[in-house]
Design an enzyme around this catalytic site. Structure first.
Site, PDB file in Angstrom:
ATOM      1  N   ASP A  78      60.137  40.214  88.655  1.00 35.72           N
ATOM      2  CA  ASP A  78      60.462  40.663  87.300  1.00 35.72           C
ATOM      3  C   ASP A  78      60.409  39.530  86.279  1.00 35.72           C
ATOM      4  OD1 ASP A  78      62.687  39.440  88.456  1.00 35.72           O
ATOM      5  OD2 ASP A  78      63.930  41.232  88.437  1.00 35.72           O
ATOM      6  N   ASN A 147      75.793  45.636  90.255  1.00 38.08           N
ATOM      7  CA  ASN A 147      75.701  47.103  90.162  1.00 38.08           C
ATOM      8  C   ASN A 147      74.729  47.681  91.195  1.00 38.08           C
ATOM      9  OD1 ASN A 147      73.244  46.328  89.171  1.00 38.08           O
ATOM     10  ND2 ASN A 147      73.466  47.253  87.144  1.00 38.08           N
ATOM     11  N   HIS A 149      71.580  46.679  91.681  1.00 38.87           N
ATOM     12  CA  HIS A 149      70.148  46.672  91.337  1.00 38.87           C
ATOM     13  C   HIS A 149      69.363  45.742  92.261  1.00 38.87           C
ATOM     14  CE1 HIS A 149      70.588  43.290  88.036  1.00 38.87           C
ATOM     15  NE2 HIS A 149      70.269  42.755  89.183  1.00 38.87           N
ATOM     16  N   GLU A 154      67.705  49.259  87.712  1.00 39.55           N
ATOM     17  CA  GLU A 154      69.118  49.527  87.489  1.00 39.55           C
ATOM     18  C   GLU A 154      69.496  50.861  88.141  1.00 39.55           C
ATOM     19  OE1 GLU A 154      70.679  47.092  86.558  1.00 39.55           O
ATOM     20  OE2 GLU A 154      70.187  46.286  84.588  1.00 39.55           O
TER      21      GLU A 154
HETATM   22  C1  F6R Z   1      65.858  38.401  90.076  1.00 39.10           C
HETATM   23  C2  F6R Z   1      66.213  39.793  90.296  1.00 39.10           C
HETATM   24  C3  F6R Z   1      67.619  40.283  90.309  1.00 39.10           C
HETATM   25  C4  F6R Z   1      68.603  39.298  90.954  1.00 39.10           C
HETATM   26  C5  F6R Z   1      70.011  39.844  90.882  1.00 39.10           C
HETATM   27  C6  F6R Z   1      71.023  38.866  91.444  1.00 39.10           C
HETATM   28  O1  F6R Z   1      64.472  38.210  90.113  1.00 39.10           O
HETATM   29  O2  F6R Z   1      65.332  40.578  90.431  1.00 39.10           O
HETATM   30  O3  F6R Z   1      67.686  41.520  91.002  1.00 39.10           O
HETATM   31  O4  F6R Z   1      68.233  39.087  92.286  1.00 39.10           O
HETATM   32  O5  F6R Z   1      70.356  40.134  89.556  1.00 39.10           O
HETATM   33  O6  F6R Z   1      71.039  37.724  90.647  1.00 39.10           O
HETATM   34  P1  F6R Z   1      71.809  36.420  91.118  1.00 39.10           P
HETATM   35  O7  F6R Z   1      71.127  35.934  92.325  1.00 39.10           O
HETATM   36  O8  F6R Z   1      71.678  35.476  89.954  1.00 39.10           O
HETATM   37  O9  F6R Z   1      73.224  36.827  91.379  1.00 39.10           O
END
Ligand code: F6R
Length: 252
Positions: A78, A147, A149, A154
């Site tokens: 992403d 959450n 995701h 989401e």
């Molecule tokens: C990042 C991504 C997100 C993160 C998630 C956890 O490329 O796609 O799904 O993996 O938000 O983020 P952290 O690791 O910062 O807690």
């Protein structure tokens, strides 16, 4: 692919590590072995805090043990809409710093969605085609949001979704605000691989660290398989490993 609701369910392999470093070494070991076995592997990569240690360990593998990235192809999950590659909070910038610049990966084989593209829907379709042309993703790295995701899919994202532009939830915007000068600077939209895109990877490794991930991990691994927790959709995949510290595993 079989319709989502008809797919058989599987138990992910759960690995719990005592320290963040042990966790990073374990995940890096999975990736290093996969790259050694198949030097032309196609990797799916994640950004955020969770994979930082893993990337450090992989850089170490490259420097000390000659792990060769020259034929590896990568696709990131992403990118924020509106952030250019040289913006310090862009995911392209993160990847250059954490993994791409310190290894010998071929820049032309690295792919991160371009959040500044002037036709994002067309770019999303091109991204899907590029993954297909590369032969699909062999090994996908994931984190998980508080959450539930995965990527920026989401809660409520369709399990069959493909790469597209999405609106970030208030929870995700708040979670990422510490990395920006203020919450108002956090982009409100992103381009992300879909859940359907992620589920086509041949093997998936998901990392979760810290007590603020415990509820999402418990729901993903032991709750109902439902779009309300996108990570629960991983249970329709037969080859998923979830690597946790004790805090993130507390709800299991
Ligand atoms: C990042 C991504 C997100 C993160 C998630 C956890 O490329 O796609 O799904 O993996 O938000 O983020 P952290 O690791 O910062 O807690």
């Amino acid at each position: 692919m079989m319709p989502f609701l008809d797919r058989p369910l599987h138990h992910p392999k759960i690995v719990v590590k005592d320290t963040v470093q042990q966790l990073a070494q374990h995940v890096a070991g999975i990736f290093a072995e996969a790259i050694t076995d198949n030097p032309s592997i196609v990797l799916g990569l994640a950004t955020g805090q969770s994979p930082v240690g893993t990337y450090q360990e992989l850089v170490d593998w490259h420097r000390r043990r000659g792990l060769d990235f020259s034929r590896v192809t990568s696709f990131n999950l992403d990118e924020y809409v509106g952030l250019a590659a040289d913006h310090p909070q862009s995911f392209r910038y993160f990847m250059q710093q954490q993994l791409f610049d310190p290894t010998n990966i071929d820049p032309d084989r690295t792919h991160v969605p371009d959040g500044t593209h002037d036709d994002l829907s067309e770019h999303a379709r091109q991204y899907e085609r590029a993954i297909e042309r590369a032969g699909g993703i062999d090994l996908q790295l994931l984190g998980i949001g508080t959450n539930g995701h995965i990527g920026f899919n989401e809660p409520g994202s369709p399990p069959e979704s493909r790469t597209r532009v999405i609106s970030l939830s208030e929870q995700t915007i708040a979670a990422n605000a510490p990395y920006f000068p203020s919450i108002h600077q956090v982009p409100r939209r992103a381009i992300t691989m879909g859940i359907g895109t992620i589920l086509e990877a041949r093997q998936i490794v998901m990392i979760a660290l810290g007590s603020n991930k415990a509820a999402a991990v418990a729901e993903a691994v032991a709750g109902p398989v439902s779009p309300s927790c996108p990570a629960s959709c991983l249970r329709t995949h037969a080859n998923v490993t979830v690597v946790l510290d004790h805090e993130a595993a507390a709800g299991l």
